[in-house]
Design a protein around this motif. Structure first.
Motif, PDB file in Angstrom:
ATOM      1  N   LYS A  82      54.940  46.646  24.209  1.00  0.00           N
ATOM      2  CA  LYS A  82      54.750  46.352  22.789  1.00  0.00           C
ATOM      3  C   LYS A  82      53.327  46.700  22.357  1.00  0.00           C
ATOM      4  N   TRP A  83      53.207  47.201  21.151  1.00  0.00           N
ATOM      5  CA  TRP A  83      51.887  47.443  20.585  1.00  0.00           C
ATOM      6  C   TRP A  83      51.152  46.106  20.430  1.00  0.00           C
ATOM      7  N   GLY A  84      49.941  46.046  20.943  1.00  0.00           N
ATOM      8  CA  GLY A  84      49.166  44.815  20.842  1.00  0.00           C
ATOM      9  C   GLY A  84      49.438  43.807  21.932  1.00  0.00           C
ATOM     10  N   ALA A  85      50.196  44.187  22.957  1.00  0.00           N
ATOM     11  CA  ALA A  85      50.484  43.273  24.063  1.00  0.00           C
ATOM     12  C   ALA A  85      49.291  43.194  25.018  1.00  0.00           C
ATOM     13  N   ILE A  86      49.369  42.251  25.922  1.00  0.00           N
ATOM     14  CA  ILE A  86      48.342  42.035  26.945  1.00  0.00           C
ATOM     15  C   ILE A  86      48.941  42.382  28.305  1.00  0.00           C
ATOM     16  N   PHE A  87      48.155  43.075  29.138  1.00  0.00           N
ATOM     17  CA  PHE A  87      48.591  43.393  30.505  1.00  0.00           C
ATOM     18  C   PHE A  87      47.649  42.734  31.501  1.00  0.00           C
ATOM     19  N   ILE A  88      48.223  42.079  32.526  1.00  0.00           N
ATOM     20  CA  ILE A  88      47.432  41.391  33.544  1.00  0.00           C
ATOM     21  C   ILE A  88      47.941  41.797  34.921  1.00  0.00           C
ATOM     22  N   ASN A  89      47.028  42.203  35.786  1.00  0.00           N
ATOM     23  CA  ASN A  89      47.403  42.523  37.170  1.00  0.00           C
ATOM     24  C   ASN A  89      46.754  41.536  38.127  1.00  0.00           C
ATOM     25  N   LEU A  90      47.595  40.760  38.822  1.00  0.00           N
ATOM     26  CA  LEU A  90      47.140  39.807  39.824  1.00  0.00           C
ATOM     27  C   LEU A  90      47.819  40.061  41.164  1.00  0.00           C
ATOM     28  N   SER A  91      48.357  41.261  41.337  1.00  0.00           N
ATOM     29  CA  SER A  91      49.061  41.595  42.569  1.00  0.00           C
ATOM     30  C   SER A  91      48.188  42.454  43.469  1.00  0.00           C
ATOM     31  N   ARG A  92      48.306  43.773  43.338  1.00  0.00           N
ATOM     32  CA  ARG A  92      47.514  44.704  44.124  1.00  0.00           C
ATOM     33  C   ARG A  92      47.142  45.888  43.236  1.00  0.00           C
ATOM     34  N   GLY A  93      45.983  46.484  43.519  1.00  0.00           N
ATOM     35  CA  GLY A  93      45.505  47.578  42.697  1.00  0.00           C
ATOM     36  C   GLY A  93      46.408  48.779  42.697  1.00  0.00           C
ATOM     37  N   GLU A  94      47.084  49.051  43.829  1.00  0.00           N
ATOM     38  CA  GLU A  94      47.886  50.257  43.934  1.00  0.00           C
ATOM     39  C   GLU A  94      49.153  50.223  43.092  1.00  0.00           C
ATOM     40  N   GLY A 125      42.103  45.722  42.015  1.00  0.00           N
ATOM     41  CA  GLY A 125      41.981  47.110  41.589  1.00  0.00           C
ATOM     42  C   GLY A 125      41.845  48.004  42.796  1.00  0.00           C
ATOM     43  N   GLN A 126      41.449  49.238  42.561  1.00  0.00           N
ATOM     44  CA  GLN A 126      41.397  50.221  43.625  1.00  0.00           C
ATOM     45  C   GLN A 126      39.992  50.454  44.160  1.00  0.00           C
ATOM     46  N   ALA A 127      39.059  49.584  43.825  1.00  0.00           N
ATOM     47  CA  ALA A 127      37.735  49.596  44.450  1.00  0.00           C
ATOM     48  C   ALA A 127      37.831  48.883  45.803  1.00  0.00           C
ATOM     49  N   PRO A 128      36.801  48.991  46.660  1.00  0.00           N
ATOM     50  CA  PRO A 128      36.850  48.320  47.964  1.00  0.00           C
ATOM     51  C   PRO A 128      37.164  46.831  47.856  1.00  0.00           C
ATOM     52  N   ASP A 129      37.855  46.322  48.871  1.00  0.00           N
ATOM     53  CA  ASP A 129      38.297  44.930  48.932  1.00  0.00           C
ATOM     54  C   ASP A 129      39.200  44.573  47.759  1.00  0.00           C
ATOM     55  N   ALA A 182      54.347  41.704  41.328  1.00  0.00           N
ATOM     56  CA  ALA A 182      55.289  42.305  42.263  1.00  0.00           C
ATOM     57  C   ALA A 182      54.629  42.526  43.618  1.00  0.00           C
ATOM     58  N   LEU A 183      55.439  42.551  44.653  1.00  0.00           N
ATOM     59  CA  LEU A 183      54.949  42.873  45.982  1.00  0.00           C
ATOM     60  C   LEU A 183      54.507  44.337  46.035  1.00  0.00           C
ATOM     61  N   SER A 184      53.502  44.589  46.863  1.00  0.00           N
ATOM     62  CA  SER A 184      53.071  45.963  47.072  1.00  0.00           C
ATOM     63  C   SER A 184      53.903  46.580  48.187  1.00  0.00           C
ATOM     64  N   THR A 185      54.710  47.561  47.832  1.00  0.00           N
ATOM     65  CA  THR A 185      55.542  48.300  48.784  1.00  0.00           C
ATOM     66  C   THR A 185      55.453  49.774  48.411  1.00  0.00           C
ATOM     67  N   VAL A 239      39.141  42.045  30.852  1.00  0.00           N
ATOM     68  CA  VAL A 239      38.601  40.861  31.519  1.00  0.00           C
ATOM     69  C   VAL A 239      38.847  41.060  33.010  1.00  0.00           C
ATOM     70  N   ALA A 240      37.771  41.241  33.758  1.00  0.00           N
ATOM     71  CA  ALA A 240      37.909  41.534  35.184  1.00  0.00           C
ATOM     72  C   ALA A 240      37.182  40.495  36.020  1.00  0.00           C
ATOM     73  N   THR A 241      37.791  40.144  37.143  1.00  0.00           N
ATOM     74  CA  THR A 241      37.171  39.233  38.104  1.00  0.00           C
ATOM     75  C   THR A 241      37.251  39.877  39.489  1.00  0.00           C
ATOM     76  N   PRO A 242      36.273  39.589  40.371  1.00  0.00           N
ATOM     77  CA  PRO A 242      36.155  40.305  41.647  1.00  0.00           C
ATOM     78  C   PRO A 242      37.028  39.748  42.769  1.00  0.00           C
ATOM     79  N   HIS A 243      38.353  39.787  42.540  1.00  0.00           N
ATOM     80  CA  HIS A 243      39.328  39.367  43.554  1.00  0.00           C
ATOM     81  C   HIS A 243      39.086  37.908  43.953  1.00  0.00           C
TER      82      HIS A 243
END
Length: 341
Positions: free
Chosen positions: A237-249, A273-277, A218-221, A291-295
């Motif tokens: 759902k129990w056992g689902a996977i969550f992935i964020n590729l939008s914005r940390g906020e 995420g909400q760390a710098p950059d 989703a767009l960050s607004t 599983v995290a990658t640095p932007h």
């Protein structure tokens, strides 16, 4: 220390490139620099630091254009102390760290690049799904630590339900890829409902309740800040996977951590995420179920070159006396019109 490059004999434009050496190597490069030098004199940032505020204005003193990496904000202090500045060019789509009203108030043009990272980010989403569905990173980390991993029972993506929040360019490409590997796809976007065959339009509640994998695109607004909160994670759902590729906020990270602690999710992946950059918070990134990658979503040569050349084309347009593509506040660019007069 600032390094001055060559200059075209047909234009007085001088450009300040904010990228540190590390950022230059990854996000700009020699081809982009050569493109700029064909139209302007270039001043490089070789301080080793990300510059902001008055320090950025002073480093760019005498320059008519700033080409800014996403780490360098365009704030009111910079615009107030840069009397020669005509344009502030962001080499990315996101201009949330540019104070456009402050730029407009002093007559400085703001531009942005076009999205060249659609395929790159969608491919990363697929990779993250496979990783968490099959425990790839967990097994790799165990082997590297000298331990014998316990083989996990995997989630098969063929036939699984992918729920996407937001339906922009990346989401549409991801939906195509997911359908191609046999996933079912449902989307919630109140402004851009899907119309493609095989992609169902559903409510946000339905995305949460019935998806095996939920991807935040989703767009960050102001309205989407904290969209994925404790209530949203509890509804998944129990056992689902969550992935964020939008914005940390968009994610309440404390709520995500609590949900993972409770074992409610198979795991989470994040490139933001909400760390710098906009990088993931280290304490979350260290978790075995994350599983995290640095932007790095748009960090491919193809994506880099696309946005890099957008800024080159914008500088070329400015040097030729034309309003560049990607202008955000063209009507307020008074300094440019005076410069061209």
């Amino acid at each position: 220390m600032l390094h001055h490059g060559g200059m075209s004999t047909t234009t007085p434009l001088q450009v300040f490139l904010t990228h540190t050496e590390e950022e230059f190597a990854a996000y700009y490069g020699p081809a982009g620099l050569a493109g700029l030098l064909a139209h302007a004199r270039v001043v490089r940032n070789t301080t080793g630091r990300v510059l902001a505020g008055r320090e950025l204005a002073e480093a760019a003193a005498g320059c008519q254009v700033i080409v800014a990496h996403r780490s360098a904000p365009g704030n009111a202090e910079t615009f107030a102390h840069a009397p020669a500045l005509l344009a502030f060019l962001r080499g990315a789509v996101d201009i949330s760290t540019i104070d456009v009203p402050a730029a407009s108030a002093v007559g400085v043009l703001v531009t942005r690049a076009t999205p060249g990272f659609t395929d790159a980010v969608a491919e990363l989403a697929i990779g993250m799904m496979v990783d968490l569905a099959r425990g790839v990173s967990a097994a790799v980390c165990a082997y590297r630590a000298g331990r014998e991993p316990v083989p996990p029972m995997g989630m098969q993506l063929t036939g699984a339900m992918l729920g996407i929040m937001g339906y922009g360019r990346i989401a549409r490409r991801l939906a195509q890829m997911a359908l191609g590997i046999g996933m079912r796809v449902q989307v919630h976007d109140p402004y851009t409902p899907p119309r493609e065959p095989g992609v169902a339009a559903v409510s946000f509640a339905e995305v949460l309740a019935s998806s095996d994998v939920v991807v935040c695109l989703a767009l960050s607004t102001p309205e989407t800040a904290g969209l994925f909160d404790a209530g949203a994670f509890a509804a998944m759902k129990w056992g689902a996977i969550f992935i964020n590729l939008s914005r940390g906020e968009l994610v309440d990270e404390a709520a995500l951590e609590a949900t993972l602690d409770a074992g409610h999710l198979r795991g989470a992946a994040m490139d933001v995420g909400q760390a710098p950059d906009q990088r993931p918070q280290p304490h979350l990134a260290r978790r075995a179920d994350v599983v995290a990658t640095p932007h790095i979503g748009g960090l491919t040569a193809e994506a880099r070159d696309h946005q890099m050349m957008d800024t080159v084309h914008q500088v070329a347009a400015l040097a030729a006396g034309r309003m560049p593509d990607g202008a955000v506040n063209a009507a307020d660019a008074r300094r440019l019109r005076q410069f061209w007069a």
